[in-house]
Scaffold this motif. Structure first.
Motif, short mmCIF file in Angstrom:
data_model
loop_
_atom_site.label_atom_id
_atom_site.label_comp_id
_atom_site.label_asym_id
_atom_site.label_seq_id
_atom_site.Cartn_x
_atom_site.Cartn_y
_atom_site.Cartn_z
N LEU A 43 2.13 12.19 1.74
CA LEU A 43 1.92 12.54 3.13
C LEU A 43 2.25 11.43 4.11
O LEU A 43 2.79 11.68 5.18
CB LEU A 43 0.47 13.01 3.34
N THR A 44 1.91 10.19 3.80
CA THR A 44 2.12 9.12 4.76
C THR A 44 3.23 8.15 4.39
O THR A 44 3.66 7.37 5.24
CB THR A 44 0.82 8.31 4.98
N ASP A 45 3.71 8.21 3.17
CA ASP A 45 4.78 7.30 2.75
C ASP A 45 5.65 7.96 1.66
O ASP A 45 5.73 7.46 0.55
CB ASP A 45 4.17 6.00 2.23
N PRO A 46 6.28 9.11 2.00
CA PRO A 46 7.09 9.79 0.98
C PRO A 46 8.27 8.92 0.54
O PRO A 46 8.82 8.16 1.33
CB PRO A 46 7.57 11.06 1.67
N LYS A 47 8.64 9.05 -0.71
CA LYS A 47 9.67 8.19 -1.29
C LYS A 47 11.07 8.79 -1.25
O LYS A 47 12.04 8.09 -1.41
CB LYS A 47 9.31 7.83 -2.74
#
Length: 132
Positions: free
Chosen positions: A31-35
C-alpha cells in the motif's frame, strides 16, 4: 515487515514448477511502498488480502492524492485497510481485467468511508458479489 506472504509466494512458485526466471516477487509494503511500478497492467488478479490490517490512511496526506486510492474521493479508514488493497488492485487492471478477491465480510456492511467506496465500486460496475 511480515515476510510470510513473500515466502509462501516463493514456495507456491516452486510447487507449481515455475522457474525463477518466470516471476518477480519482491518484499515490500503493497500500500505505501509497492515494488512493481513498471506501468504494466494485469488481466487477472487473485488475492486474499490481510483482514482488517491497519495502514497509514488519513495520517499520510499523500495517500488521498495517490491515484490508486483517490477515485472514490475518500480514503479507507486507517484501522481497516481491506478496501485499500482492493483499490490498489483495481488501479492495475487492464481495460478488460478481472479479479477474484477474498474479502472479510466487514467490507460489505461497515459505514462511513467504506460505504462510500463500496458505492463507488458498485455504481461503476466494478464488482460482482459471490456468496459462498
Amino acid at each position: 515487515m511480515p515476510s510470510e506472504p513473500y515466502n509462501l509466494c516463493h514456495i507456491n512458485m516452486f510447487l507449481q514448477d515455475m522457474g525463477f526466471d518466470k516471476f518477480d516477487i519482491q518484499l515490500g509494503d503493497t500500500l505505501t511502498d509497492p515494488k512493481h511500478w513498471d506501468g504494466e497492467s494485469f488481466e487477472a488478479i487473485v488475492s486474499n488480502p490481510p483482514y482488517s490490517i491497519k495502514w497509514a490512511g488519513k495520517s499520510n496526506p499523500l495517500l488521498i492524492k495517490d491515484e490508486r486510492f483517490s477515485p472514490a474521493g475518500v480514503l479507507v479508514p486507517g484501522s481497516k485497510g481491506n478496501l485499500a488493497f482492493t483499490m490498489h488492485m483495481f488501479s492495475w487492471f487492464a481495460t478488460d481485467g478481472t479479479a477474484a478477491i477474498g474479502e472479510f465480510s466487514g467490507v460489505l456492511y461497515r459505514g462511513g468511508a467504506e460505504q462510500k467506496i463500496r458505492n463507488y465500486l458498485i455504481k461503476n460496475d466494478f464488482v460482482d458479489f459471490l456468496k459462498i
